[in-house]
Write an enzyme that holds these catalytic residues in place. Structure first.
Site, mmCIF file in Angstrom:
data_model
loop_
_atom_site.group_PDB
_atom_site.id
_atom_site.type_symbol
_atom_site.label_atom_id
_atom_site.label_comp_id
_atom_site.label_asym_id
_atom_site.label_seq_id
_atom_site.Cartn_x
_atom_site.Cartn_y
_atom_site.Cartn_z
ATOM 1 C CG ASP A 1 -1.633 -1.313 1.436
ATOM 2 O OD1 ASP A 1 -2.055 -1.922 0.446
ATOM 3 O OD2 ASP A 1 -1.750 -1.734 2.613
ATOM 4 C CD GLU B 1 -8.674 -3.003 -1.148
ATOM 5 O OE1 GLU B 1 -9.434 -3.186 -0.176
ATOM 6 O OE2 GLU B 1 -7.660 -3.705 -1.360
#
Length: 319
Positions: A17, A197
């Site tokens: 991420d 997401e």
């Protein structure tokens, strides 16, 4: 734009991420999920590849109990109104579960010039319409308005997470109105989990482009693309269009699997757009992919087509 520019991947091993922000001081600032999911680190370097050996500084650690005690995921570092902010998601640990999919969104603030040296204060939960699973917040400014985009579970919609947008009262508080701008609808968004997401925004060529990631976090993970005209009402869901295909996905040829959850930055000379993302260099995973630590941070140049849309190509092989 330098189309020959290449980075030696991976940039940082075992950091998922990834978020890279190039600041006005000439430094690249990096944060991302650590394999232990127990803290937030920030590092900086003068070059993207310099982040590889830069010393990480822990700016915050999880609590032993309560809503900030488990699975610290996907921090992003932003510079807003002369202060630093980190947005992240956290869950609570109970006797019966480890907090998986019980996340809420939170914000930290630092007023030091160098966020690696300053004190970080908790600004609390960034609250939205529902008290449900939510994560992967990002923020961007457009024409004097600060926006917040995040992924959340709507109790009335099948699936795991959709993308929402809201204007911000301040860097840790949303205005009341929030609207959904994307929900998993295509097959490539719904493998393993129904997921939208990890949004990231880049403004170019009269448009606002928003990447996001879909499906489970194994080799099926991939990136999709939303876009809106720069003159459109960004709080109107109809302003956002979604491409019907992934724009960045697993490449057996280059040995890169499950690329996604990206951010955007620019090259060292400021002339070329660069995609920062995570991916694995193997396909088969033992156990839950979320607990496989080998999602590595990678970087590669973005090109632009004649219609002004980003071209991501294939994830580059490891150097």
């Amino acid at each position: 734009m330098d189309n020959t520019l290449q980075y030696n991947n991976p940039i940082i091993e075992q950091r998922a991420d990834p978020w890279v922000y190039k600041h006005e001081d000439g430094y690249y600032y990096f944060t991302g999920s650590v394999p232990e999911y127990d803290r937030i680190e920030v590092r900086r370097a003068k070059t993207i590849e310099g982040l590889r050996d830069a010393e990480p500084v822990t700016v915050w650690r999880k609590f032993e109990t309560g809503p900030l005690s488990a699975n610290i995921w996907a921090p992003e570092i932003h510079y807003i109104d002369s202060k630093w902010y980190v947005y992240f998601a956290a869950a609570r640990t109970t006797e019966t579960r480890d907090g998986l999919f019980d996340h809420r969104m939170f914000a930290l603030e630092c007023d030091a010039a160098n966020p690696l040296e300053g004190n970080w204060t908790e600004k609390g939960q960034v609250k939205s319409k529902w008290e449900t699973f939510c994560l992967d917040a990002t923020s961007f400014e457009h024409r004097g308005v600060r926006y917040y985009v995040w992924a959340q579970k709507d109790p009335d919609i099948e699936g795991n997470s959709n993308l929402y947008i809201a204007e911000m009262e301040n860097p840790w508080t949303l205005k009341e109105k929030q609207v959904m701008i994307s929900t998993p609808e295509y097959d490539w968004e719904k493998i393993g989990f129904y997921v939208n997401e990890g949004a990231a925004v880049i403004k170019r060529n009269g448009k606002i482009f928003m990447t996001f990631s879909g499906s489970a976090t194994d080799f099926n993970y991939c990136m999709g693309l939303l876009y809106a005209d720069e003159d459109a009402d960004l709080m109107n869901p109809d302003s956002w269009k979604k491409l019907d295909h992934p724009v960045f996905q697993t490449s057996e040829k280059t040995g890169q699997y499950g690329p996604g959850h990206n951010s955007f930055t620019v090259s060292e000379d400021g002339e070329t757009d660069v995609l920062i993302y995570h991916g694995r260099n193997y396909k088969e995973i033992e156990g839950d992919p979320l607990y496989d630590p080998n999602r590595h941070t990678r970087a590669q140049v973005i090109t632009w087509d004649e219609d002004g849309f980003p071209v991501f190509g294939e994830p580059a092989p490891d150097a």
